[in-house]
Each structure stands twice: as structure tokens, then as C-alpha cells.
Design an enzyme around this catalytic site. Structure first.
Site, PDB file in Angstrom:
ATOM      1  N   GLU A  47       8.515  44.726   5.872  1.00 57.80           N
ATOM      2  CA  GLU A  47       7.826  44.086   6.997  1.00 57.80           C
ATOM      3  C   GLU A  47       7.865  42.560   6.863  1.00 57.80           C
ATOM      4  O   GLU A  47       8.121  42.019   5.779  1.00 57.80           O
ATOM      5  CB  GLU A  47       6.373  44.560   7.083  1.00 57.80           C
ATOM      6  CG  GLU A  47       5.539  44.167   5.879  1.00 57.80           C
ATOM      7  CD  GLU A  47       4.070  43.987   6.227  1.00 57.80           C
ATOM      8  OE1 GLU A  47       3.767  43.226   7.168  1.00 57.80           O
ATOM      9  OE2 GLU A  47       3.239  44.601   5.538  1.00 57.80           O
TER      10      GLU A  47
ATOM     11  N   LYS B 180       2.194  37.559  15.386  1.00 60.57           N
ATOM     12  CA  LYS B 180       2.003  38.838  14.686  1.00 60.57           C
ATOM     13  C   LYS B 180       2.158  39.973  15.695  1.00 60.57           C
ATOM     14  O   LYS B 180       1.382  40.065  16.642  1.00 60.57           O
ATOM     15  CB  LYS B 180       0.621  38.862  14.032  1.00 60.57           C
ATOM     16  CG  LYS B 180       0.258  40.181  13.339  1.00 60.57           C
ATOM     17  CD  LYS B 180      -1.106  40.085  12.661  1.00 60.57           C
ATOM     18  CE  LYS B 180      -1.652  41.446  12.270  1.00 60.57           C
ATOM     19  NZ  LYS B 180      -3.014  41.369  11.702  1.00 60.57           N
TER      20      LYS B 180
ATOM     21  N   LYS C 133      -6.796  47.286   1.397  1.00 62.86           N
ATOM     22  CA  LYS C 133      -7.720  46.333   0.785  1.00 62.86           C
ATOM     23  C   LYS C 133      -9.150  46.837   0.910  1.00 62.86           C
ATOM     24  O   LYS C 133      -9.515  47.496   1.878  1.00 62.86           O
ATOM     25  CB  LYS C 133      -7.597  44.965   1.451  1.00 62.86           C
ATOM     26  CG  LYS C 133      -6.415  44.177   0.934  1.00 62.86           C
ATOM     27  CD  LYS C 133      -6.329  42.825   1.581  1.00 62.86           C
ATOM     28  CE  LYS C 133      -6.270  42.925   3.082  1.00 62.86           C
ATOM     29  NZ  LYS C 133      -5.217  43.781   3.600  1.00 62.86           N
TER      30      LYS C 133
ATOM     31  N   SER D 173      -6.825  49.835  12.433  1.00 57.89           N
ATOM     32  CA  SER D 173      -5.462  49.305  12.535  1.00 57.89           C
ATOM     33  C   SER D 173      -4.539  50.296  13.217  1.00 57.89           C
ATOM     34  O   SER D 173      -4.581  51.508  12.952  1.00 57.89           O
ATOM     35  CB  SER D 173      -4.917  48.990  11.140  1.00 57.89           C
ATOM     36  OG  SER D 173      -3.584  48.539  11.249  1.00 57.89           O
ATOM     37  N   ALA D 174      -3.676  49.763  14.078  1.00 57.03           N
ATOM     38  CA  ALA D 174      -2.648  50.591  14.715  1.00 57.03           C
ATOM     39  C   ALA D 174      -1.691  51.178  13.681  1.00 57.03           C
ATOM     40  O   ALA D 174      -0.975  52.141  13.976  1.00 57.03           O
ATOM     41  CB  ALA D 174      -1.875  49.765  15.739  1.00 57.03           C
ATOM     42  N   ASP D 175      -1.687  50.619  12.466  1.00 54.95           N
ATOM     43  CA  ASP D 175      -0.816  51.167  11.412  1.00 54.95           C
ATOM     44  C   ASP D 175      -1.012  52.674  11.267  1.00 54.95           C
ATOM     45  O   ASP D 175      -0.045  53.422  11.107  1.00 54.95           O
ATOM     46  CB  ASP D 175      -1.127  50.521  10.049  1.00 54.95           C
ATOM     47  CG  ASP D 175      -0.707  49.055   9.957  1.00 54.95           C
ATOM     48  OD1 ASP D 175      -0.099  48.540  10.912  1.00 54.95           O
ATOM     49  OD2 ASP D 175      -1.006  48.437   8.920  1.00 54.95           O
TER      50      ASP D 175
ATOM     51  N   ASP E 216     -12.457  48.742  15.487  1.00 53.04           N
ATOM     52  CA  ASP E 216     -11.309  48.107  14.838  1.00 53.04           C
ATOM     53  C   ASP E 216     -10.693  49.038  13.799  1.00 53.04           C
ATOM     54  O   ASP E 216     -11.116  49.104  12.649  1.00 53.04           O
ATOM     55  CB  ASP E 216     -11.724  46.775  14.188  1.00 53.04           C
ATOM     56  CG  ASP E 216     -10.514  45.982  13.691  1.00 53.04           C
ATOM     57  OD1 ASP E 216      -9.389  46.533  13.738  1.00 53.04           O
ATOM     58  OD2 ASP E 216     -10.694  44.832  13.266  1.00 53.04           O
TER      59      ASP E 216
ATOM     60  N   VAL F  38       3.014  46.713   9.608  1.00 49.04           N
ATOM     61  CA  VAL F  38       3.384  48.051   9.125  1.00 49.04           C
ATOM     62  C   VAL F  38       3.698  48.959  10.310  1.00 49.04           C
ATOM     63  O   VAL F  38       4.690  49.701  10.304  1.00 49.04           O
ATOM     64  CB  VAL F  38       2.252  48.653   8.265  1.00 49.04           C
ATOM     65  CG1 VAL F  38       2.506  50.131   7.975  1.00 49.04           C
ATOM     66  CG2 VAL F  38       2.104  47.868   6.964  1.00 49.04           C
TER      67      VAL F  38
HETATM   68  N1  PSU Z   1      -2.510  44.257   4.299  1.00 46.39           N
HETATM   69  C1  PSU Z   1      -2.265  43.298   3.376  1.00 46.39           C
HETATM   70  N2  PSU Z   1      -1.467  42.235   3.694  1.00 46.39           N
HETATM   71  C2  PSU Z   1      -0.939  42.112   4.937  1.00 46.39           C
HETATM   72  C3  PSU Z   1      -1.191  43.145   5.882  1.00 46.39           C
HETATM   73  C4  PSU Z   1      -1.990  44.188   5.510  1.00 46.39           C
HETATM   74  O1  PSU Z   1      -2.756  43.393   2.278  1.00 46.39           O
HETATM   75  O2  PSU Z   1      -0.244  41.119   5.204  1.00 46.39           O
HETATM   76  C5  PSU Z   1      -0.589  43.064   7.253  1.00 46.39           C
HETATM   77  C6  PSU Z   1       0.404  44.216   7.470  1.00 46.39           C
HETATM   78  O3  PSU Z   1       1.475  43.729   8.234  1.00 46.39           O
HETATM   79  C7  PSU Z   1      -0.398  45.232   8.259  1.00 46.39           C
HETATM   80  C8  PSU Z   1      -1.273  44.333   9.105  1.00 46.39           C
HETATM   81  O4  PSU Z   1       0.392  46.062   9.048  1.00 46.39           O
HETATM   82  O5  PSU Z   1      -1.611  43.267   8.221  1.00 46.39           O
HETATM   83  C9  PSU Z   1      -2.496  45.057   9.610  1.00 46.39           C
HETATM   84  O6  PSU Z   1      -3.118  44.224  10.516  1.00 46.39           O
HETATM   85  P1  PSU Z   1      -4.317  44.811  11.404  1.00 46.39           P
HETATM   86  O7  PSU Z   1      -5.409  45.097  10.413  1.00 46.39           O
HETATM   87  O8  PSU Z   1      -4.636  43.675  12.349  1.00 46.39           O
HETATM   88  O9  PSU Z   1      -3.783  46.031  12.082  1.00 46.39           O
HETATM   89 MN    MN Z   2      -7.445  45.372  13.713  1.00 44.61          MN
END
Ligand code: PSU
Ligand code: MN
Length: 301
Positions: free
Chosen positions: A22, A83, A156, A137-139, A135, A103
Site C-alpha cells: 500500500e 488518501k 493499533k 474502517s472500510a478495510d 467509525d 489497505v
Molecule cells: N494503520 C497503521 N498505519 C497506517 C494505516 C493503518 O498503522 O498508515 C493506514 C492504512 O492505509 C489503512 C488506513 O488502510 O490507514 C486506515 O485508515 P482508516 O482508519 O481511515 O480507514
Molecule cells: Mn475511519
């Protein structure tokens, strides 16, 4: 609008091992000045594991599967890298922007390019207070409908870790510990939560993917959780202190949505005087190596 780097295209066509990487971690997760060097180190680890690296990004509205040196330079230095999650890809292509893939979007694009293994640092997950903020994540949702194996160091501890694991269970995404019974906590080797399955070798991880393909249950991805050795983790006390201050800071600054993850990472890197960065880099490199090995094992079968 979709271009494979020649080395990646050759490897995919020949069935040789390829690992997707990524770019959000490069553009938004790691500090300027370090990110470009780390990008090369990550790609080298994939090669050490026996696979071809394919870092994914959107440049001038064109999806790039595998970047050359100039393209990595731009991604690691430009101020206008957006992003991009999956929902952002259509608008970003239409409007011709430069963007880094998360991701979620990296998984979707890797799958579209015929790449089945992907290495990252940490997954996005269910945020604390998601019951109120929604909230999540879409992941998670994208992995649930994309047949890729994602190697990560867990999520994390800024997230709701038990909630994230529950959600992955609901979505029928298998979570497999690599030489561990516990889900790693990104900066910490152990989040305190158990994983349902454990493998000891890249070959076993590859066998999981193969079994799912044969069964036809590979409509979802697989999470392979690879903890850092305990002697490489962030000091748990420093971690807990930094996390508490970070959560307060998000609240005080009113940070929300897709800015939460980058802001918190930045806070960790400055508040720990680079120690969290060292840990972050170590775990990404470890994941890249393991992903290379799993991709090689899959291609060998
Ligand atoms: N977790 C990390 N470092 C990162 C990310 C996640 O420890 O840089 C990044 C990844 O690209 C992940 C994104 O897909 O943050 C998730 O963002 P969000 O929580 O906004 O979906
Ligand atoms: Mn989010």
C-alpha cells in the site's frame, strides 16, 4: 487508467510470486525524509522473501500497480497526495488526482491485477466509540469481499481491538496468527486478544489459501497476523502514556474521519521521539518479508 509496471506484469502473467504494497503508509503514515528510504527497504524485503513487489498508487488519475523510482519520489514528497479508500477511486480517476491507497483500496486493486498477497503495517479497524460515531474502517468490509491474504501486525491499540476481531468474525474473515496464539497490537507484540488459528510456516499459510480456493470460500480475504518479537516492541508503558495523550489530542483538535489514523501516527512518532517510528518500520519490513515468503510458497504449489 490501469497500468502494471513491466516487471509486475511479467511476473503475474508467468504465475511468479508478487506482493502488493500500500502507499498510504508512505504518503501519510511515515514522516517525510524517512518514507522514501523505507519504501525501498520494504520492496527489498519482498524480494528477499522471493517475490516481486508491486506498490500501488494513483498518479494523475492512473492506477499504477508497481512504481518506479521517480513515481515513489513523487508519492513520498508531494503535498497533494489524497488518501484514497475504495469509494474514492472513481472520483479520483475521473478528476485525475494523485493519491495513496489504503489497505481497502490496495486490496481491491491488487485483486483486480491478479495479485493475491498483500503486505501492510496495521489494518484499519473498529474505532473506539464506533457505537456512537460509526467509525469502522472500510478495510474490514473490503477484505470481507476480496480474495487477498493480508499480512499485518494486527491493529493499533488506538482502535477497539476486541470489537475489530468480532467484526472480522461476523464478516467471516479468518484471522490467523503467525507463530502466535494472540492477535498482535501493532506497536505491541500482543494485544491481549486470542486468535482462532495459528500457523508456523509460510507453506501452512499458503495451504490455507489453497484450501479456501478449492472449497470456494475464498470470496473473502485472509488476515495473517505477524507480531514483532517482544524485544522489538514499543515499551508498553511508553505506549500506554502516548496513547492516552493521543486520544485526548484527537478530542481537543476535533479530528475525525480519515484524518484520525494519520494524526495519531504522527503524534506517536513525535511523542516517542522516533521510537514508535522505529517499531513501525521494523514491523512493516517483517510483514513484507513474510508476505514474500507466502507468495513464493503459493506460487510453488
Ligand atoms: N494503520 C497503521 N498505519 C497506517 C494505516 C493503518 O498503522 O498508515 C493506514 C492504512 O492505509 C489503512 C488506513 O488502510 O490507514 C486506515 O485508515 P482508516 O482508519 O481511515 O480507514
Ligand atoms: Mn475511519
Amino acid at each position: 487508467m490501469f497500468r502494471l509496471h513491466p516487471e509486475v506484469a511479467d511476473a503475474v502473467a508467468a504465475g511468479r510470486p508478487v506482493v502488493a504494497l500500500e502507499s498510504t503508509i508512505l504518503a501519510h503514515g511515515l514522516p517525510r525524509g524517512d518514507n522514501r528510504r523505507i519504501a525501498d527497504e520494504i520492496e527489498q524485503r519482498v524480494r528477499d522473501g522471493g517475490a516481486v513487489p508491486a506498490t500501488i498508487a494513483l498518479l494523475d488519475g492512473v492506477v499504477r500497480i508497481g512504481l518506479d523510482g521517480d513515481q515513489l519520489d513523487l508519492l513520498c514528497s508531494s503535498d497533494d497526495i489524497v488518501k484514497l479508500s475504495v469509494r474514492d477511486l472513481g472520483p479520483a480517476i475521473a478528476l485525475g488526482v494523485n493519491g495513496a491507497t489504503t489497505v481497502a483500496s490496495t486490496s481491491a486493486l491488487a485483486n483486480a491485477a491478479g495479485i493475491g498477497v498483500f503486505a501492510t503495517g496495521g489494518l484499519g479497524g473498529v474505532h473506539r466509540g464506533a457505537g456512537q460515531t460509526f467509525d469502522v474502517s472500510a478495510d474490514l468490509g473490503v477484505i470481507a469481499r476480496t480474495p487477498v491474504l493480508v499480512v499485518c501486525a494486527g491493529v493499533k491499540s488506538i482502535l477497539d481491538v476486541p470489537g475489530t476481531l468480532e467484526y472480522l468474525e461476523t464478516l467471516s474473515v479468518p484471522v490467523i496468527g503467525y507463530r502466535t496464539d494472540n492477535f498482535p497490537g501493532f506497536y505491541l507484540s500482543d494485544s491481549g486478544q486470542a486468535v482462532p488459528w495459528r500457523v508456523e510456516t509460510p507453506e501452512q499459510a499458503a495451504a490455507v489459501v489453497r484450501a479456501r480456493r478449492e472449497l470456494g470460500t475464498d470470496t473473502a480475504g485472509v488476515v495473517l497476523a505477524n507480531p514483532l518479537p517482544v524485544d522489538q516492541q514499543l515499551d508498553p508503558e511508553l505506549h500506554d502514556r502516548t496513547l492516552a495523550a493521543g486520544l485526548q489530542l484527537l478530542h481537543d483538535e476535533g479530528v475525525s474521519g480519515k484524518d484520525v489514523t494519520p494524526r495519531l501516527l504522527e503524534h506517536f512518532h513525535s511523542a516517542t521521539h522516533g521510537e514508535s517510528l522505529r517499531v513501525n518500520v521494523d514491523l512493516v519490513l517483517s510483514n513484507a518479508l513474510l508476505a514474500g515468503q507466502v507468495a513464493a510458497a503459493l506460487a510453488a504449489a
